[in-house]
Design a protein around this motif. Sequence first.
Motif, PDB file in Angstrom:
ATOM      1  N   LYS A 159     -11.607  -3.981  -1.332  1.00 48.56           N
ATOM      2  CA  LYS A 159     -12.672  -4.502  -2.193  1.00 48.56           C
ATOM      3  C   LYS A 159     -12.667  -6.043  -2.150  1.00 48.56           C
ATOM      4  N   LYS A 160     -11.466  -6.619  -2.148  1.00 50.84           N
ATOM      5  CA  LYS A 160     -11.333  -8.077  -2.086  1.00 50.84           C
ATOM      6  C   LYS A 160     -11.661  -8.620  -0.700  1.00 50.84           C
ATOM      7  N   ASN A 161     -11.323  -7.846   0.318  1.00 51.91           N
ATOM      8  CA  ASN A 161     -11.488  -8.288   1.712  1.00 51.91           C
ATOM      9  C   ASN A 161     -12.150  -7.190   2.542  1.00 51.91           C
TER      10      ASN A 161
ATOM     11  N   ARG B  97      -7.592   0.448  -1.831  1.00 55.02           N
ATOM     12  CA  ARG B  97      -8.984   0.258  -2.246  1.00 55.02           C
ATOM     13  C   ARG B  97      -9.212  -1.152  -2.805  1.00 55.02           C
ATOM     14  N   GLU B  98      -8.283  -1.612  -3.629  1.00 54.28           N
ATOM     15  CA  GLU B  98      -8.420  -2.953  -4.216  1.00 54.28           C
ATOM     16  C   GLU B  98      -8.370  -4.037  -3.144  1.00 54.28           C
ATOM     17  N   GLU B  99      -7.476  -3.872  -2.176  1.00 57.91           N
ATOM     18  CA  GLU B  99      -7.384  -4.845  -1.080  1.00 57.91           C
ATOM     19  C   GLU B  99      -8.683  -4.874  -0.273  1.00 57.91           C
TER      20      GLU B  99
ATOM     21  N   ASN C  26      -0.734   4.432  -1.375  1.00 54.12           N
ATOM     22  CA  ASN C  26      -1.356   4.328  -2.692  1.00 54.12           C
ATOM     23  C   ASN C  26      -2.808   3.911  -2.449  1.00 54.12           C
ATOM     24  N   ARG C  27      -3.702   4.866  -2.556  1.00 55.87           N
ATOM     25  CA  ARG C  27      -5.104   4.619  -2.236  1.00 55.87           C
ATOM     26  C   ARG C  27      -5.753   3.609  -3.167  1.00 55.87           C
ATOM     27  N   MET C  28      -5.280   3.514  -4.390  1.00 54.26           N
ATOM     28  CA  MET C  28      -5.835   2.536  -5.326  1.00 54.26           C
ATOM     29  C   MET C  28      -5.500   1.107  -4.880  1.00 54.26           C
ATOM     30  N   VAL C  29      -4.268   0.899  -4.443  1.00 49.17           N
ATOM     31  CA  VAL C  29      -3.866  -0.417  -3.945  1.00 49.17           C
ATOM     32  C   VAL C  29      -4.675  -0.762  -2.705  1.00 49.17           C
TER      33      VAL C  29
ATOM     34  N   ALA D 267       0.818  -1.217   0.000  1.00 48.40           N
ATOM     35  CA  ALA D 267       0.000   0.000   0.000  1.00 48.40           C
ATOM     36  C   ALA D 267       0.853   1.269   0.000  1.00 48.40           C
TER      37      ALA D 267
END
Length: 114
Positions: A72-74, A68-70, A63-66, A56
């Motif tokens: 979203k997955k969990n 956010r993706e984490e 990195n807010r995108m990283v 992150a």
Amino acid sequence: MLLVGITGSIGMGKSTTASMFKPHNFAVYNADDTVHYIYENDESIINKIEESFPGAKENGKVNRMVLREELKKNPSRFRELESIIHPVTRQYQITYIKKMIENGHSGCILDIPL
């Protein structure tokens, strides 16, 4: 000093409403802006987030995108992130309010999303 909290979801008009108090010598504390500041500048919190969410941290910032993706997955990991970011955000808020008292503001609007 009068403290007024404005809460709500995205797009509800919190910031617009809070700004209406500025001409009346009210300061405005925006929690979202504080979190963005922390993610870019507070090295100790950035490192704590990196410890909990490897990958992150990028170029010394979150990195807010990283992140956010984490999440979203969990989605169950939101509480983990909140346990890192909420206490420090509260401390920034308290510091801000104290400075506004010293600066003689009539009140402070706390713009805090749900």
